[in-house]
Design a protein around this motif. Structure first.
Motif, short mmCIF file in Angstrom:
data_model
loop_
_atom_site.label_atom_id
_atom_site.label_comp_id
_atom_site.label_asym_id
_atom_site.label_seq_id
_atom_site.Cartn_x
_atom_site.Cartn_y
_atom_site.Cartn_z
N MET A 1 0.66 -1.33 0.06
CA MET A 1 -0.07 0.17 0.04
C MET A 1 0.91 1.33 0.05
SD MET A 1 -2.99 0.69 2.80
CE MET A 1 -3.99 -0.88 2.55
N ARG A 2 0.43 2.30 -0.48
CA ARG A 2 1.21 3.56 -0.53
C ARG A 2 0.16 4.43 0.08
NH1 ARG A 2 0.69 1.81 -6.30
NH2 ARG A 2 2.76 1.32 -7.13
N ILE A 3 1.22 5.06 1.34
CA ILE A 3 0.34 5.69 2.27
C ILE A 3 1.11 7.36 2.35
CG2 ILE A 3 -0.31 6.05 4.70
CD1 ILE A 3 0.18 2.88 4.59
N PHE A 4 0.44 8.25 2.43
CA PHE A 4 0.94 9.66 2.20
C PHE A 4 0.34 10.14 3.73
CE2 PHE A 4 0.59 14.23 1.68
CZ PHE A 4 1.78 14.52 1.62
N ILE A 5 1.56 10.86 4.60
CA ILE A 5 1.21 11.42 5.81
C ILE A 5 1.56 12.75 5.82
CG2 ILE A 5 1.08 10.97 8.38
CD1 ILE A 5 1.90 8.33 8.22
N SER A 6 0.80 13.73 6.07
CA SER A 6 1.20 15.26 6.50
C SER A 6 0.56 15.85 7.64
CB SER A 6 1.13 16.21 5.13
OG SER A 6 1.82 17.14 5.23
N GLY A 7 0.84 16.78 7.98
CA GLY A 7 0.41 17.38 9.02
C GLY A 7 1.43 18.36 9.87
N GLY A 8 0.97 19.14 10.81
CA GLY A 8 1.96 20.09 11.66
C GLY A 8 3.08 19.31 12.08
N CYS A 9 3.93 20.01 12.77
CA CYS A 9 5.30 19.43 13.26
C CYS A 9 4.78 18.81 14.59
CB CYS A 9 6.59 20.17 13.14
SG CYS A 9 6.43 21.48 14.47
N LYS A 10 5.40 17.90 15.14
CA LYS A 10 5.23 17.19 16.46
C LYS A 10 3.82 16.84 16.67
CE LYS A 10 9.36 17.81 16.98
NZ LYS A 10 10.07 16.33 16.55
N ASN A 11 3.28 16.17 15.54
CA ASN A 11 1.92 15.78 15.99
C ASN A 11 1.86 14.27 15.59
OD1 ASN A 11 -0.75 17.69 15.79
ND2 ASN A 11 0.93 18.70 14.62
N GLY A 12 3.13 13.42 15.67
CA GLY A 12 2.93 12.18 15.60
C GLY A 12 2.89 11.47 14.46
N LYS A 13 3.49 12.20 13.29
CA LYS A 13 3.45 11.67 11.75
C LYS A 13 4.50 10.44 11.79
CE LYS A 13 4.66 15.54 9.72
NZ LYS A 13 4.83 16.49 10.84
N SER A 14 6.00 10.99 12.13
CA SER A 14 6.94 9.63 12.06
C SER A 14 6.63 8.57 12.81
CB SER A 14 8.32 10.43 12.53
OG SER A 14 8.66 11.24 11.84
N SER A 15 6.08 8.46 14.19
CA SER A 15 5.92 7.32 14.83
C SER A 15 4.76 6.47 14.06
CB SER A 15 5.33 7.61 16.26
OG SER A 15 5.84 8.58 16.80
N ARG A 16 3.77 7.22 13.55
CA ARG A 16 2.70 6.50 12.91
C ARG A 16 3.34 5.90 11.64
NH1 ARG A 16 -0.95 3.10 12.93
NH2 ARG A 16 -2.76 3.26 11.87
N ALA A 17 4.03 6.67 10.89
CA ALA A 17 4.51 6.20 9.42
C ALA A 17 5.73 4.99 9.64
CB ALA A 17 5.53 7.26 9.16
N GLN A 18 6.14 4.94 10.73
CA GLN A 18 6.90 3.87 11.19
C GLN A 18 6.09 2.50 11.33
OE1 GLN A 18 9.53 4.34 14.58
NE2 GLN A 18 10.55 6.10 13.34
N GLU A 19 5.04 2.57 12.41
CA GLU A 19 4.05 1.56 12.41
C GLU A 19 3.71 1.09 11.25
OE1 GLU A 19 2.24 3.49 16.56
OE2 GLU A 19 0.82 2.88 15.07
N LEU A 20 3.13 2.12 10.24
CA LEU A 20 2.62 1.60 9.03
C LEU A 20 3.52 0.99 8.18
CD1 LEU A 20 0.25 4.83 8.66
CD2 LEU A 20 -0.51 2.51 8.81
N ALA A 21 4.80 1.34 8.38
CA ALA A 21 5.74 0.68 7.40
C ALA A 21 5.99 -0.63 7.81
CB ALA A 21 7.13 1.48 7.32
N VAL A 22 5.94 -0.98 8.99
CA VAL A 22 6.34 -2.15 9.67
C VAL A 22 4.96 -3.11 9.31
CG1 VAL A 22 6.39 -3.70 11.75
CG2 VAL A 22 7.76 -1.33 11.40
#
Lengths: 175, 112
Positions: A1-22
């Motif tokens: 699946m191809r997933i795009f995440i954006s939003g303001g800084c320090k809103n949890g994008k990277s953590s969620r992105a890591q979970e989704l990649a795993v």
């Protein structure tokens, strides 16, 4: 699946992105590192991200520029995490301290190829478009270019999420 | 009346033309409402009062406006006044609008 995440800084994008990649299909698991450390503050931030990925099994691919090179450097059947287009564009646009006018078009082309070839990828960007300021020419060019890249990603991805304090609004698809 | 808000360069106009089958230069589309309000303030016109007078004539309009509300409070007093006044105008417009959308990375979400 191809997933795009954006939003303001320090809103949890990277953590969620890591979970989704795993969780995403595909192996091996690749982390496309985009940040070029400029100072101690950057090094601390990078170390924090490395610590957070510890034990998740990511193979780190340093790609601060020319994103299309991941296609030859990696197994395209992998699960990829690209964090972030913001850093990539900044590296491309202000490479060597000079403003690169064709950076946006070049990056759009590279990223289009990546999103076409890789079926399992999570892409992270930053939402920097909602303040009451008129910026200098270069900053404005950067914002406009990043917005164009965001829209390209949103169009090419199956899922589009906006991060709000660790919660995610789904604009497209579902995870 | 339709109100479309979103950050800069998010594809609001493109969304409007696709959603409502209008050409980009359709006179019913009011582009850059945030800039109209700034111009009014610079010309000592009260944007909120002007809006109240205009509301009846905005029935078939699609109003497009940048979201300028997520940054730090601007240092410049005019920018500060702009931010506050535009916010009030949008709340008023949103109340009167039949449909309100927010566009994020080219994708529209209906809020009303």
């Amino acid at each position: 699946m191809r997933i795009f995440i954006s939003g303001g800084c320090k809103n949890g994008k990277s953590s969620r992105a890591q979970e989704l990649a795993v969780q995403n299909a595909g192996a091996p698991l690749y982390y496309i590192a985009t940040m070029k450390p400029g100072d101690e503050e950057d090094r601390v931030r990078i170390q924090r991200h490395i610590d957070a990925r510890q034990g998740l099994g990511f193979v780190t691919i340093e790609t601060p520029m020319n994103i299309e090179t991941v296609l030859t450097a990696c197994d395209p059947r992998g699960s990829f995490l690209l964090d972030s287009t913001t850093a990539l564009l900044s590296n491309e646009m202000f490479a060597g301290g000079a403003f690169q006018r064709d950076a946006a078009a070049k990056m759009q082309m590279g990223l289009s190829a990546v999103l076409r070839e890789l079926k399992n990828i999570v892409v992270v960007s930053d939402f920097i478009y909602a303040d009451a300021l008129f910026y200098d020419e270069w900053t404005e060019a950067y914002r406009k270019a990043l917005a164009g890249i965001d829209r390209l990603c949103a169009d090419a991805c199956d899922v589009v999420l906006e991060a709000v304090c660790g919660n995610f609004i789904q604009y497209k698809g579902g995870v | 009346m339709v109100l479309i808000i979103g950050g800069a360069y998010q594809g609001k106009l493109c969304f409007a033309t696709e959603q409502f089958h209008m050409a980009e230069n359709d006179p019913r589309i009011w582009r850059g409402y945030h800039l109209s309000v700034l111009e009014q303030l610079q010309n000592s016109v009260d944007p909120l009062e002007d809006l109240r007078n205009q509301i009846p004539s905005l029935k078939d309009r699609v109003i497009i406006c940048d979201d300028i509300f997520c940054g730090v409070v601007p240092e410049d007093p005019t920018m500060r006044l702009w931010r506050e006044t535009l916010g009030r105008c949008l709340v008023a417009l949103s109340q009167k609008a039949d449909e309100v959308y927010r566009v994020f990375c080219g994708l529209g979400m209906r809020l009303k």
